[in-house]
Design a protein around this motif. Structure first.
Motif, PDB file in Angstrom:
ATOM      1  N   LYS B  30       5.559   2.269  -4.704  1.00  0.00           N
ATOM      2  CA  LYS B  30       4.681   1.368  -5.413  1.00  0.00           C
ATOM      3  C   LYS B  30       4.374   0.238  -4.455  1.00  0.00           C
ATOM      4  O   LYS B  30       5.138  -0.067  -3.570  1.00  0.00           O
ATOM      5  CB  LYS B  30       5.409   0.796  -6.633  1.00  0.00           C
ATOM      6  CG  LYS B  30       5.367   1.696  -7.814  1.00  0.00           C
ATOM      7  CD  LYS B  30       5.777   0.906  -9.031  1.00  0.00           C
ATOM      8  CE  LYS B  30       5.576   1.715 -10.287  1.00  0.00           C
ATOM      9  NZ  LYS B  30       5.787   0.935 -11.482  1.00  0.00           N
ATOM     10  N   PHE B  31       3.243  -0.395  -4.700  1.00  0.00           N
ATOM     11  CA  PHE B  31       2.922  -1.527  -3.854  1.00  0.00           C
ATOM     12  C   PHE B  31       3.512  -2.782  -4.449  1.00  0.00           C
ATOM     13  O   PHE B  31       3.593  -2.948  -5.658  1.00  0.00           O
ATOM     14  CB  PHE B  31       1.402  -1.653  -3.707  1.00  0.00           C
ATOM     15  CG  PHE B  31       0.816  -0.516  -2.939  1.00  0.00           C
ATOM     16  CD1 PHE B  31       0.042   0.433  -3.578  1.00  0.00           C
ATOM     17  CD2 PHE B  31       1.067  -0.371  -1.589  1.00  0.00           C
ATOM     18  CE1 PHE B  31      -0.486   1.500  -2.870  1.00  0.00           C
ATOM     19  CE2 PHE B  31       0.542   0.701  -0.880  1.00  0.00           C
ATOM     20  CZ  PHE B  31      -0.239   1.643  -1.518  1.00  0.00           C
ATOM     21  N   THR B  32       3.906  -3.695  -3.567  1.00  0.00           N
ATOM     22  CA  THR B  32       4.470  -4.930  -4.066  1.00  0.00           C
ATOM     23  C   THR B  32       3.353  -5.919  -4.312  1.00  0.00           C
ATOM     24  O   THR B  32       2.237  -5.781  -3.813  1.00  0.00           O
ATOM     25  CB  THR B  32       5.444  -5.541  -3.061  1.00  0.00           C
ATOM     26  OG1 THR B  32       4.706  -5.959  -1.911  1.00  0.00           O
ATOM     27  CG2 THR B  32       6.478  -4.523  -2.652  1.00  0.00           C
ATOM     28  N   GLU B  33       3.692  -6.942  -5.036  1.00  0.00           N
ATOM     29  CA  GLU B  33       2.723  -7.974  -5.411  1.00  0.00           C
ATOM     30  C   GLU B  33       2.009  -8.520  -4.183  1.00  0.00           C
ATOM     31  O   GLU B  33       0.788  -8.653  -4.166  1.00  0.00           O
ATOM     32  CB  GLU B  33       3.502  -9.078  -6.114  1.00  0.00           C
ATOM     33  CG  GLU B  33       2.674 -10.292  -6.476  1.00  0.00           C
ATOM     34  CD  GLU B  33       3.564 -11.450  -6.893  1.00  0.00           C
ATOM     35  OE1 GLU B  33       4.784 -11.229  -7.009  1.00  0.00           O
ATOM     36  OE2 GLU B  33       3.044 -12.545  -7.093  1.00  0.00           O
ATOM     37  N   TYR B  34       2.753  -8.815  -3.150  1.00  0.00           N
ATOM     38  CA  TYR B  34       2.147  -9.405  -1.968  1.00  0.00           C
ATOM     39  C   TYR B  34       1.244  -8.425  -1.238  1.00  0.00           C
ATOM     40  O   TYR B  34       0.250  -8.808  -0.629  1.00  0.00           O
ATOM     41  CB  TYR B  34       3.231  -9.950  -1.039  1.00  0.00           C
ATOM     42  CG  TYR B  34       3.673 -11.366  -1.390  1.00  0.00           C
ATOM     43  CD1 TYR B  34       4.607 -12.040  -0.617  1.00  0.00           C
ATOM     44  CD2 TYR B  34       3.145 -12.025  -2.496  1.00  0.00           C
ATOM     45  CE1 TYR B  34       5.007 -13.316  -0.932  1.00  0.00           C
ATOM     46  CE2 TYR B  34       3.552 -13.299  -2.820  1.00  0.00           C
ATOM     47  CZ  TYR B  34       4.473 -13.955  -2.032  1.00  0.00           C
ATOM     48  OH  TYR B  34       4.885 -15.223  -2.340  1.00  0.00           O
ATOM     49  N   GLU B  35       1.606  -7.148  -1.292  1.00  0.00           N
ATOM     50  CA  GLU B  35       0.744  -6.166  -0.637  1.00  0.00           C
ATOM     51  C   GLU B  35      -0.590  -6.074  -1.360  1.00  0.00           C
ATOM     52  O   GLU B  35      -1.659  -6.034  -0.745  1.00  0.00           O
ATOM     53  CB  GLU B  35       1.437  -4.800  -0.606  1.00  0.00           C
ATOM     54  CG  GLU B  35       2.521  -4.717   0.448  1.00  0.00           C
ATOM     55  CD  GLU B  35       3.422  -3.518   0.286  1.00  0.00           C
ATOM     56  OE1 GLU B  35       3.393  -2.893  -0.791  1.00  0.00           O
ATOM     57  OE2 GLU B  35       4.166  -3.220   1.218  1.00  0.00           O
ATOM     58  N   VAL B  36      -0.534  -6.032  -2.679  1.00  0.00           N
ATOM     59  CA  VAL B  36      -1.769  -5.924  -3.444  1.00  0.00           C
ATOM     60  C   VAL B  36      -2.620  -7.168  -3.238  1.00  0.00           C
ATOM     61  O   VAL B  36      -3.833  -7.086  -3.031  1.00  0.00           O
ATOM     62  CB  VAL B  36      -1.462  -5.711  -4.937  1.00  0.00           C
ATOM     63  CG1 VAL B  36      -2.733  -5.766  -5.761  1.00  0.00           C
ATOM     64  CG2 VAL B  36      -0.777  -4.374  -5.135  1.00  0.00           C
ATOM     65  N   LYS B  37      -1.981  -8.332  -3.247  1.00  0.00           N
ATOM     66  CA  LYS B  37      -2.767  -9.566  -3.063  1.00  0.00           C
ATOM     67  C   LYS B  37      -3.354  -9.624  -1.660  1.00  0.00           C
ATOM     68  O   LYS B  37      -4.447 -10.159  -1.449  1.00  0.00           O
ATOM     69  CB  LYS B  37      -1.899 -10.792  -3.354  1.00  0.00           C
ATOM     70  CG  LYS B  37      -1.706 -10.953  -4.854  1.00  0.00           C
ATOM     71  CD  LYS B  37      -0.807 -12.110  -5.252  1.00  0.00           C
ATOM     72  CE  LYS B  37      -0.774 -12.154  -6.798  1.00  0.00           C
ATOM     73  NZ  LYS B  37       0.270 -13.005  -7.331  1.00  0.00           N
ATOM     74  N   SER B  38      -2.629  -9.077  -0.688  1.00  0.00           N
ATOM     75  CA  SER B  38      -3.199  -9.000   0.657  1.00  0.00           C
ATOM     76  C   SER B  38      -4.446  -8.149   0.652  1.00  0.00           C
ATOM     77  O   SER B  38      -5.450  -8.484   1.304  1.00  0.00           O
ATOM     78  CB  SER B  38      -2.177  -8.395   1.636  1.00  0.00           C
ATOM     79  OG  SER B  38      -1.023  -9.170   1.698  1.00  0.00           O
ATOM     80  N   PHE B  72       4.663 -14.399   2.721  1.00  0.00           N
ATOM     81  CA  PHE B  72       3.416 -13.686   2.440  1.00  0.00           C
ATOM     82  C   PHE B  72       2.746 -13.288   3.751  1.00  0.00           C
ATOM     83  O   PHE B  72       2.164 -12.205   3.844  1.00  0.00           O
ATOM     84  CB  PHE B  72       2.486 -14.591   1.625  1.00  0.00           C
ATOM     85  CG  PHE B  72       1.190 -13.919   1.268  1.00  0.00           C
ATOM     86  CD1 PHE B  72       0.032 -14.171   1.980  1.00  0.00           C
ATOM     87  CD2 PHE B  72       1.134 -13.018   0.224  1.00  0.00           C
ATOM     88  CE1 PHE B  72      -1.156 -13.546   1.652  1.00  0.00           C
ATOM     89  CE2 PHE B  72      -0.058 -12.376  -0.105  1.00  0.00           C
ATOM     90  CZ  PHE B  72      -1.205 -12.644   0.608  1.00  0.00           C
ATOM     91  N   GLN B 151       0.662 -10.979 -14.020  1.00  0.00           N
ATOM     92  CA  GLN B 151       0.593  -9.552 -14.252  1.00  0.00           C
ATOM     93  C   GLN B 151       0.261  -9.306 -15.725  1.00  0.00           C
ATOM     94  O   GLN B 151       0.652 -10.075 -16.589  1.00  0.00           O
ATOM     95  CB  GLN B 151       1.937  -8.912 -13.915  1.00  0.00           C
ATOM     96  CG  GLN B 151       1.838  -7.407 -13.772  1.00  0.00           C
ATOM     97  CD  GLN B 151       3.154  -6.777 -13.335  1.00  0.00           C
ATOM     98  OE1 GLN B 151       4.206  -7.372 -13.510  1.00  0.00           O
ATOM     99  NE2 GLN B 151       3.091  -5.586 -12.771  1.00  0.00           N
TER     100      GLN B 151
END
Lengths: 840, 189
Positions: B30-38, B72, B151
């Motif tokens: 799964k992607f982490t929050e920071y990856e998705v926001k990136s 981040f 979220q």
């Protein structure tokens, strides 16, 4: 025409002349070479008899190149090689050839030597034949009879084991760890981010792997692996105790922070424990006498909960030679007596190099006994209640030589060991083997920092296993220099972490590890802050950050920004193609995500970090923007792992009352802790772990806890005096007949305002008073004015007036004050900051 | 008939994949929050127009700035490294004080107090910088342009387009449609 004729005649003459001379030359040379062979042999034999085998060999080899079929020469060559250090195996073909000659009589040791060479060369059947021949020829009391018998057994084992071994990938760990020198004894942390090992020059005198007397000259090195590859190893700085010179690696705790060293010469060597910090070993302390006896102790391995220490020792009372022992820590924190691991593990031969796997279920060790395929081999034994199962030879990579130091990463995927792989050079190197296993474990890595400046402090983390009813199971001591800790938990358990830090109340954090089937890493950052106001410490705040990325690289303890992980660059070409295909067929998001996970399952992954398909992610988001597809974004959001930061503030009661502390009973002791921190992350954590084993979970209920502002403020307003916990009190004094706030009190009021603004649940009592002079009515009004002015000042600083309870009482006392000072003290406004506590 | 068969095959395909997942050991990430926001930040560059004055030339890179980095930056670097947008590279810069902030196109705030935010935004007023908050309370109301939501919120992010227009930044209507719009009038109300 004439010229040609002339030449032909001439030419034929020349040719005849040449042939003749060549012929004669050959005869001459032949004669010469016969003579020189004799001479050379004489020279060579002289060297041989003087045991100068290196020189003899050179001569014999020359002879052999001229006259290759001479059995005796072949035998001598074989004998020379056998006496060499690095090239024994080269003797094999020569000896093989030599013994075929039935005319010659060879000493029976030749067959023993042949057997040994065959064994080294993995020709086990031939080895058995040779050893049998030797036994036939040898008398009952011959020197090597026992050896030959044992070797036959070993070879039989070897056939069995090497036949059933599966094809494991082994590779040299490579540069910069492997060099032309010998590297041995690798030790890794559970998460493979640091490796300690020893290095000694090639050709070092007297060095024999595993023979403790010779390791004094080895250097201890360490190498870090934070970016997916091992960095240039550095020399480990060790501040040895006085008069000590010799030091060797003895063991490493799974957290990579506590290191064990063997210090001292030979039998007097003792095991010390120290902390690794910034390239050096600090706080070196000798282990207690239950471990350090006057005999030899070698290697140490400690279980991840720190409660059991395994070590090798040659003290008497064992089963023979070096044996493995263990000691356990009792509830008070003291080490008990050493216990031999028993005859399942220990044999009359030597056992050494224990390594307890972080899962605490199996132990790896080296032994010359059991079923080895030659020398020391690495075995694994599973725990069976208080005893052990029959140890199993791990097969490949055990070799026919000594294989001793074997360690495994926490996730069970990678093993590290050192061995001579190349028979020719006999150099020892460190290898890595892909064990193709995954052990279901949860690794919790974290840092804990405390204080105003957030420093590592003395802190103990006690972990209670809730399923076994609150007995302190594990105690972890984070590295006092860096604040880092590493804990390992088996699946299907519920734990409470009690954090006891100096100057703070004990804090409780709950951790739930669901029934997982794969290995999982959680990163935690715990910060403990003191809350100060008006120069006093009035409370403490704990912040727990559970994240799913590696905060080790970004915590306060390390201030170096590491480079990005190059591992994630792999395999994009393939995946990009898949993305393109999917876009072209305009599949919906659901299928894309499934594809994503499916593809990753198929894609080979040999590092701890799972390959991440960033291209996919970036393209998905772009397409969603392009097509204003909010549904896809919502699904992506549902499946995103959010960082969880939970904060909890606890204020100390000004009167030191503890009625709102949490009572916690463990092991019969009552402990008062701060209220347990509620992190919804535990649900997120468990859903993450579970969904790695299942499909995407759909339609989860939102778990945001909304603060109902109005309700909270009403609670403050309507609170009764008994429900208010006063956390801070102060007084503002006024001049006679005045209600203006004097400049001297402004700073205090500013701080109070900040405190109330920053902490949502705090309320404030403002009570105005006057001295005894004047009329009651007037004083009531004055006291009210004073209180209001204080309120007004605080409002100007930004507090919500609804949080203030303002009262005016007029005169403090009707009787006149005795002194001016007393009178001054009564011209005041009492300020009390409180928290509403629910009485249950 | 053909269409039905394709649909049937697709469904079977899905079911097979579903079954495959339900069997043990899925290493799916799964992607982490920071990856998705990136990923969002990266794609903002594709759907936002900056004035010409924001770039030195046609080759100068997009700059994503991070104010008071907390980790981040590392994730952002991993996620977007080496990629280009419209022929420009994307580079990351780190700032710790408002005075340090110079040419950047996007400025991301992982975490910041309201008080400090007001000060920083004051320094940035009128500059063509797309300010993005990491779910910071009242970010858009205080004068930030884009703020990620919690979220499970209805919208992934909020946008205060009035500030963007003041800063001469043009946000694509596609982004606006996907966002919750915060307008100055709302705020005052």
């Amino acid at each position: 025409m004439i010229k040609i004729k002339f030449s032909l005649q001439r030419v034929s003459k020349i040719i005849i002349f040449c042939l003749l001379s060549l012929l004669s030359l050959q005869i001459i040379l032949a004669q010469d070479s016969n003579q020189s062979i004799k001479e050379l042999t004489k020279i060579a034999d002289t060297y041989f008899e003087n045991a100068q085998y290196q020189n003899a060999l050179i001569q014999y080899l020359i002879i052999d190149s001229i006259k290759p079929e001479d059995s005796e020469i072949n035998y001598k060559i074989g004998a020379c090689y056998l006496n060499s250090r690095y090239e024994k195996i080269k003797a094999l073909p020569y000896l093989e050839f030599a013994i075929k000659d039935k005319r010659l009589q060879f000493p029976k040791v030749v067959y023993k030597d042949l057997g040994m060479l065959y064994h080294l060369d993995y020709q086990f059947n031939n080895a058995i034949k040779s050893f049998r021949k030797y036994l036939e020829l040898a008398g009952k009391n011959d020197q090597y009879v026992l050896y030959a018998q044992r070797m036959i057994e070993v070879c039989r084992n070897a056939i069995e084991i090497t036949n059933s071994s599966y094809d494991l990938e082994i590779e040299n760990v490579g540069y910069p760890i492997s060099t032309k020198n010998n590297e041995f004894s690798p030790l890794i942390s559970a998460d493979e981010t640091i490796m300690f090992f020893m290095r000694i020059e090639e050709n070092a005198e007297n060095w024999k792997i595993g023979r403790f007397e010779t390791q004094g000259n080895a250097k201890i090195m360490y190498s870090l692996n934070n970016i997916g590859q091992w960095e240039e190893p550095q020399l480990l700085k060790i501040d040895l105790p006085e008069k000590e010179e010799y030091v060797a690696l003895a063991g490493l705790a799974p957290d990579g922070e506590r290191i064990f060293l063997q210090i001292g010469e030979g039998r007097k060597a003792d095991i010390y424990e120290g902390y690794f910090s910034d390239g050096s070993v600090v706080n070196l302390e000798k282990l207690p006498n239950s471990i350090n006896s006057k005999h030899w102790e070698g290697r140490v391995s400690i279980s991840p909960d720190g409660l059991t220490l395994y070590f090798s020792s040659d003290r008497p009372g064992g089963f023979g030679g070096k044996d493995l022992y263990k000691i356990e820590k009792n509830e008070k924190g003291y080490w008990g007596k050493a216990q031999n691991l028993g005859n399942k593990i220990n044999t009359s031969y030597d056992e050494d190099a224990p390594f307890i796997h972080p899962s605490n279920n199996s132990i790896y060790f080296s032994s010359e006994g059991h079923k080895t395929i030659g020398g020391f081999d690495i075995f694994i034994a599973a725990k069976n209640n208080q005893d052990w199962d029959e140890p199993k030879n791990i097969g490949y990579p055990n070799s026919t030589k000594d294989d001793i130091y074997f360690v495994v990463s926490a996730n069970g995927e990678t093993g590290y060991f050192s061995t001579f792989q190349n028979n020719l050079l006999d150099n020892h190197h460190i290898y890595r083997v892909n064990l193709k296993k995954s052990i279901p474990l949860t690794l919790v890595k974290g840092t804990i920092l405390a204080g105003e400046n957030l420093q590592p402090v003395n802190v103990k983390i006690k972990v209670i296993d809730k399923t076994t009813n609150e007995k302190v199971k594990y105690i972890y001591n984070p590295n006092p220099n860096t604040g880092k800790y590493l804990m390992i938990f088996p699946p299907r358990k519920n734990y409470d972490m009690i954090i006891e830090a100096e100057n703070f109340l004990p804090q409780i954090i709950n951790l739930y590890v669901p029934n997982q089937t794969s290995f999982y890493e959680l990163f935690q950052e715990i910060k403990l802050y003191p809350i100060t106001s008006l120069g006093k410490v009035i409370g403490e705040q704990i912040s727990v950050n559970n994240t799913f990325y590696n905060i080790y690289e970004t915590s306060f303890a390390d201030s170096i920004l590491k480079q990005h992980n190059e591992e994630s660059e792999k395999d994009y070409g393939q995946l990009l193609q898949i993305v393109e295909d999917i876009i072209n067929t305009t599949d919906s998001m659901g299928i894309e995500l499934l594809d994503n996970q499916y593809e990753l399952e198929r894609t080979k992954n040999d590092s701890l970090r799972v390959q991440l398909n960033y291209d996919k992610l970036l393209d998905l988001v772009e397409i969603a923007f392009e097509t204003t597809d909010s549904v896809s974004l919502a699904i992506l959001d549902e499946n995103t792992l959010y960082n969880e930061e939970s904060m909890q503030t606890y204020f100390y009661a000004a009167d030191n009352d503890v009625k709102d502390l949490n009572m916690y009973i463990i092991d019969g002791d009552t402990m008062y802790t701060a209220p347990p921190i509620s992190t919804s992350s535990n649900d997120k954590t468990s859903s993450f772990i579970m969904s790695r084993d299942k499909l995407i979970q759909k339609n989860k209920e939102p778990q945001i806890v909304e603060i109902d502002e109005k309700a909270e403020i009403l609670k403050i307003k309507n609170s009764k005096k008994e429900d208010r916990k006063i956390i801070l009190e102060t007084v503002v004094y006024f001049d006679q007949n005045q209600a203006n706030i004097k400049k001297g009190f402004q700073e205090e009021l500013n701080q109070i305002a900040q405190l109330i603004i920053n902490n949502f649940y705090l309320g404030i009592e403002i009570e105005g008073y006057t001295d005894s002079q004047g009329e009651d009515d007037y004083n009531l009004k004055l006291s009210r004015q004073r209180a209001n002015n204080v309120l007004q000042y605080l409002m100007n600083e930004g507090i919500n007036p609804q949080k203030a309870i303002v009262k005016a009482f007029g005169k403090v006392q009707s009787v006149e004050e005795a002194t001016d000072e007393e009178r001054m003290k009564n011209r005041k406004v009492d300020i009390k900051i409180f928290e509403v506590i629910n009485k249950e | 008939m053909n269409k039905i068969t394709t649909i049937y095959y697709k469904l079977t395909g899905i079911f097979i994949l579903v079954i495959l997942f339900n069997s043990n050991n899925l290493f799916g990430q799964k992607f982490t929050e920071y990856e998705v926001k990136s990923a969002y930040l990266f794609n903002f560059t594709k759907f936002v127009e900056w004035p010409a004055s924001a770039f030195e030339n046609s080759n100068s890179p997009y700059v994503i700035g991070i104010y008071k980095n907390d980790g981040f930056g590392l994730v952002l670097n991993n996620t977007i490294s080496g990629r280009q947008v419209n022929g420009r590279n994307v580079i990351i810069k780190y700032f710790d004080k408002p005075q340090e902030i110079n040419d950047c196109h996007i400025l991301f705030f992982p975490k910041i107090s309201k008080y400090e935010l007001i000060n920083v935004l004051k320094v940035l007023e009128k500059k063509p910088i797309l300010t993005v908050g990491n779910g910071i309370e009242d970010f858009c109301e205080t004068g930030g342009i884009i703020n990620f939501s919690q979220q499970y919120s209805r919208y992934r992010f909020e946008i205060n387009n009035d500030i963007a227009l003041k800063a001469k930044i043009k946000i694509s209507s596609k982004l606006l449609v996907l966002a919750k719009i915060i307008s100055e009038d709302e705020v005052k109300f």
